[in-house]
Design an enzyme around this catalytic site. Structure first.
Site, mmCIF file in Angstrom:
data_model
loop_
_atom_site.group_PDB
_atom_site.id
_atom_site.type_symbol
_atom_site.label_atom_id
_atom_site.label_comp_id
_atom_site.label_asym_id
_atom_site.label_seq_id
_atom_site.Cartn_x
_atom_site.Cartn_y
_atom_site.Cartn_z
ATOM 1 N N LYS A 70 0.838 -1.199 0.000
ATOM 2 C CA LYS A 70 0.000 0.000 0.000
ATOM 3 C C LYS A 70 0.876 1.252 0.000
ATOM 4 O O LYS A 70 1.871 1.320 0.736
ATOM 5 C CB LYS A 70 -0.891 -0.018 1.239
ATOM 6 N N SER A 146 -8.872 3.164 3.748
ATOM 7 C CA SER A 146 -7.879 3.765 2.873
ATOM 8 C C SER A 146 -7.122 2.757 2.010
ATOM 9 O O SER A 146 -6.374 3.154 1.106
ATOM 10 C CB SER A 146 -6.865 4.561 3.713
ATOM 11 N N SER A 170 -9.593 0.778 7.876
ATOM 12 C CA SER A 170 -9.051 0.768 6.518
ATOM 13 C C SER A 170 -8.663 -0.593 5.968
ATOM 14 O O SER A 170 -8.278 -0.696 4.811
ATOM 15 C CB SER A 170 -7.841 1.708 6.442
#
Length: 462
Positions: A70, A146, A170
């Site tokens: 990520k 996220s 997230s």
């Protein structure tokens, strides 16, 4: 092979049917085919991945299996831009934390980084730096955030596993939106993935998203320092408390409520003792606590950018939502922080008592199904985002604040065909119990055959 989870892909290498280079090349082909529609990739590291595949010693449990990191996670050789235009020119990283080292040692091969909102401050993935990542089930819907780029990558079959981090939902939010298994480990349950930071150490954790429970169980065990992982369904029958309302006492939307009822009925059909229960903590107080700490995080992020770039350059580079949330945080004082910490302690104590009566809490992940692209775009008005975001994310912050482990499972689709996750929460230290229950539910209602419209399951023949 993109239809296979990480375990099955690793087995192809172990038996000699394929090489790590074969797995990496196939994943790159899938990414290049699907990413034009999904906008997942923010950094491609294909040459180094191919070199690593050729050089792998084949000793790791997942030798040769491709994965994605990520944006926001530090990793040697890859820039960490945190989804922000203020870090557009970030240099390749040099830091290796124990979290990524554990997966390197296991033989996973990173192919690059995935799309994420600026500093992880939104539950959708639409940063102005990269543009919106899209949900492979419906391109006009968000994959959540996220860790939205990671979820879209795994849900579409680009890679079998991808890194996700969770400071307020997230991991679980994108897992819910994209039909994945998303485990949020409890506080301190995984090895360090970032520099020490008081609020991030309090709230955040890291794991890998996957379509299969066994992949997530392995990833949790690996990130926890190599502990034994659950591999079988739960043996005993559990006491399951269903908590339907949000922290602020609102009912879930009709589609979400329908999925919650179905999940409760499934658990009851398997012999678990399922009952409705009220939230044992001060829900509005916990919600206010999360809003307070989120403003502190934004204020801290902006302060770092200002110290590096100067006030004027930071103002131009940062997204409106980030700037406005930080400004809103400037009104906070020590009494606000003291009140927030008091809420955390009170809620943690309340749930410790609650889990002497129940084994598991079943609740929604989100109050609404996956939002439309643009609904929480970072350049919308501050007032709109404040109201909409904290209404949307009104279940998941509880576990971050109290340090409880929680798990989103893709048991059902909404009426519009987009997944809606079901969240299961357990007491501190009970990640294994959550995973054992997940193994049972996966066997009772398999989702392996379910693929979104924009995926390896429907578009790419390998």
């Amino acid at each position: 092979m993109g239809r296979l989870d990480a375990h099955d892909q690793a087995a192809l290498v172990k038996t000699g049917e394929l090489t790590p280079a074969d797995l990496v090349d196939a994943a790159i082909l899938r990414i290049e085919h699907l990413d034009a529609a999904l906008n997942v990739m923010t950094f491609k590291d294909y040459d180094r991945a191919r070199a690593r595949a050729r050089a792998t010693d084949m000793r790791g449990a997942m030798a040769g299996v491709p994965w994605l990191l990520k944006d926001g996670l530090d990793y040697p050789g890859m820039p960490n831009r945190s989804g922000s235009r203020s870090k557009r020119d970030a240099a390749p990283g040099t830091i290796e934390f124990p979290f990524t080292r554990a997966f390197d040692d296991a033989g996973l091969i990173p192919l690059g980084k995935t799309n994420a909102p600026e500093f992880g401050l939104l539950p959708t993935t639409e940063p102005l730096l990269y543009g919106a990542a899209r949900n492979p089930w419906s391109l006009d819907r968000s994959p959540g955030g996220s860790s939205g780029g990671a979820a879209a990558a795994v849900a579409s079959g680009m890679v079998p596993v991808a890194h996700a981090a969770d400071g307020g939902g997230s991991i679980r939010i994108p897992a819910s939106c994209c039909g994945l298994v998303g485990l949020k480990p409890g506080r301190g349950a995984n090895v360090r993935a970032r520099d020490p930071h008081v609020l991030e150490d309090l709230l955040a954790c890291d794991v890998l998203l996957s379509r299969s429970v066994r992949d997530v169980s392995w990833a949790y065990a690996t990130a926890a320092g190599g502990i034994d992982m659950p591999v079988a369904p739960v043996a005993r029958r559990l006491r399951v408390a269903v908590i339907a309302d949000t922290l602020d006492g609102a009912a879930p939307s009709p589609q979400v409520a329908a999925v919650l009822r179905q999940a409760a009925d499934l658990c009851a059909s398997l012999g678990h003792d399922v009952v409705a229960a009220p939230l044992p903590a001060d829900g509005p107080g916990v919600a206010a606590c999360f809003r307070t700490l989120w403003r502190y995080l934004a204020r801290d992020a902006v302060a770092h950018v200002v110290s590096r770039m100067g006030e004027a350059a930071a103002e131009a580079a940062l997204e409106p939502w980030t700037r406005d949330l930080a400004r809103h945080g400037e009104t906070l004082g020590t009494a606000d922080l003291e009140g927030a910490l008091g809420q955390i302690c009170a809620a943690s104590d309340a749930f410790a008592r609650f889990f002497t009566q129940y084994d598991i809490v079943l609740s929604p992940v989100l109050r609404h199904p996956a939002l439309a692209i643009g609904d929480l775009a970072p350049d919308r008005s501050f007032e709109h985002i404040m109201e909409r975001m904290f209404d949307y994310v009104s279940y998941t912050p509880l576990q971050n604040l109290t340090g409880l482990p929680a798990l989103s499972l893709p048991l059902y689709l909404g009426a519009d065909g987009v997944p809606i996750g079901s969240m299961f929460t357990a007491a501190r230290g009970q990640e294994a119990l959550l995973l054992e229950l997940a193994f049972e539910l996966e066997a009772a209602l398999p989702w392996k055959h379910r693929w979104p419209a924009h995926s390896i399951g429907t578009e790419v023949p390998r």
